[in-house]
Design an enzyme around this catalytic site. Structure first.
Site, mmCIF file in Angstrom:
data_model
loop_
_atom_site.group_PDB
_atom_site.id
_atom_site.type_symbol
_atom_site.label_atom_id
_atom_site.label_comp_id
_atom_site.label_asym_id
_atom_site.label_seq_id
_atom_site.Cartn_x
_atom_site.Cartn_y
_atom_site.Cartn_z
ATOM 1 N N HIS A 1 -1.072 -12.908 3.873
ATOM 2 C CA HIS A 1 -1.843 -11.700 3.587
ATOM 3 C C HIS A 1 -3.320 -12.100 3.475
ATOM 4 C CE1 HIS A 1 -1.520 -7.470 2.406
ATOM 5 N NE2 HIS A 1 -2.485 -7.691 1.516
ATOM 6 N N ASN B 1 0.820 -1.218 0.000
ATOM 7 C CA ASN B 1 0.000 0.000 0.000
ATOM 8 C C ASN B 1 0.856 1.273 0.000
ATOM 9 O OD1 ASN B 1 -1.996 -1.823 2.254
ATOM 10 N ND2 ASN B 1 -2.659 -1.297 0.198
ATOM 11 N N HIS C 1 -2.867 -6.227 -3.786
ATOM 12 C CA HIS C 1 -2.659 -5.046 -4.637
ATOM 13 C C HIS C 1 -1.290 -5.080 -5.322
ATOM 14 C CE1 HIS C 1 -6.305 -3.079 -3.302
ATOM 15 N NE2 HIS C 1 -5.959 -3.241 -2.034
#
Length: 272
Positions: free
Chosen positions: A155, A40, A68
């Site tokens: 994660h 992030n 991501h």
């Protein structure tokens, strides 16, 4: 070996805290190896080339990613050029760029194996089985054998899946730590077979926020159910959140684990 794992770096505030504080912590705590989850780091969504170099230059030995991983498109090629960045083993059903596990050499010459996987429960898209993926990866680098220490970044959304992974890998990893939810859990412990565990490391970001985002838009969506603006990372003083672990050089088992909360809003914690 003395190892530091830091949770999700959130935007500019997280990057600033890493660059300002990590070099000092490496020296003060005599760290041998540092892993930073960086997924992030760039505007709260992914990691670009410039910010990856910034975190590595500040003292990270390895950067992990997450769901991501490729939000910043340049990571699709940069991850092939920079071996210190790994993405989840089970990111896609077809081969993805980069590696999901890799052996690193610490500054003292000892070998550290780092692997990452994505959870399945409540994630936006169905990822492959993380338990099987990590099983296969860790067989190539047994703790206390080829690897002096084994670090697993899981994660995932839910604490039950993260705790399940901790027990699944107990005795095979030196540290199993969760990332993704940005809130540090208080279950830091060493499991029966010598694996340090914490369900979530928390984030490196501004906690005067909603999991790292400026409060206005998240609160509007909670109250009205309507989207008005994009989420924007909060930019106040960040807390560096993570886990400090010491391992036995002979077996790779954890001998000490301490939650880390450095600076910012949260109650402070770390090795003395």
């Amino acid at each position: 070996m003395k190892i530091l794992f830091l949770g999700d770096v959130m935007g500019r505030a997280g990057r600033r805290a890493i660059t300002e504080r990590l070099p000092k912590l490496r020296a003060e705590w005599k760290l041998d190896f540092v892993v930073v989850n960086a997924e992030n780091s760039t505007s709260g969504m992914g990691l670009n080339r410039a910010h990856a170099k910034l975190l590595l230059d500040a003292g990270a030995d390895c950067l992990t990613l997450g769901d991501h991983a490729f939000d910043q498109k340049e990571m699709l090629t940069f991850i092939e050029q920079e071996p210190r960045i790994i993405r989840p083993l089970n990111y896609a059903n077809t081969p993805a760029p980069g590696k999901g596990a890799r052996m690193f050499t610490a500054q003292n010459g000892r070998k550290v194996f780092v692997a990452q996987a994505l959870g399945q429960v409540f994630m936006k898209k169905p990822f492959a089985d993380p338990f099987s993926a990590l099983d296969a990866a860790l067989k190539s680098a047994p703790r206390g054998g080829m690897a002096d220490a084994v670090i697993v970044d899981f994660h995932a959304e839910v604490t039950s899946e993260k705790m399940g992974m901790g027990h699944w890998l107990d005795g095979r990893a030196s540290l199993v730590v969760g990332t993704h939810t940005h809130v540090p859990t208080s279950d830091t412990m060493i499991l029966p077979k010598g694996t340090a565990f914490q369900s979530d490391a928390g984030m490196c970001g501004d906690y005067h926020s909603v999991i790292g985002m400026e409060k206005t838009e998240p609160l509007r969506r909670f109250v009205t159910g309507m989207v008005k603006e994009r989420f924007t990372p909060a930019n106040g003083e960040a807390t560096l959140s993570g886990v400090y672990v010491e391992t036995d050089d002979r077996t790779g088992a954890a001998t000490k684990v301490i939650p880390v909360r450095n600076g910012g809003q949260l109650a402070q914690s770390g090795p003395t």
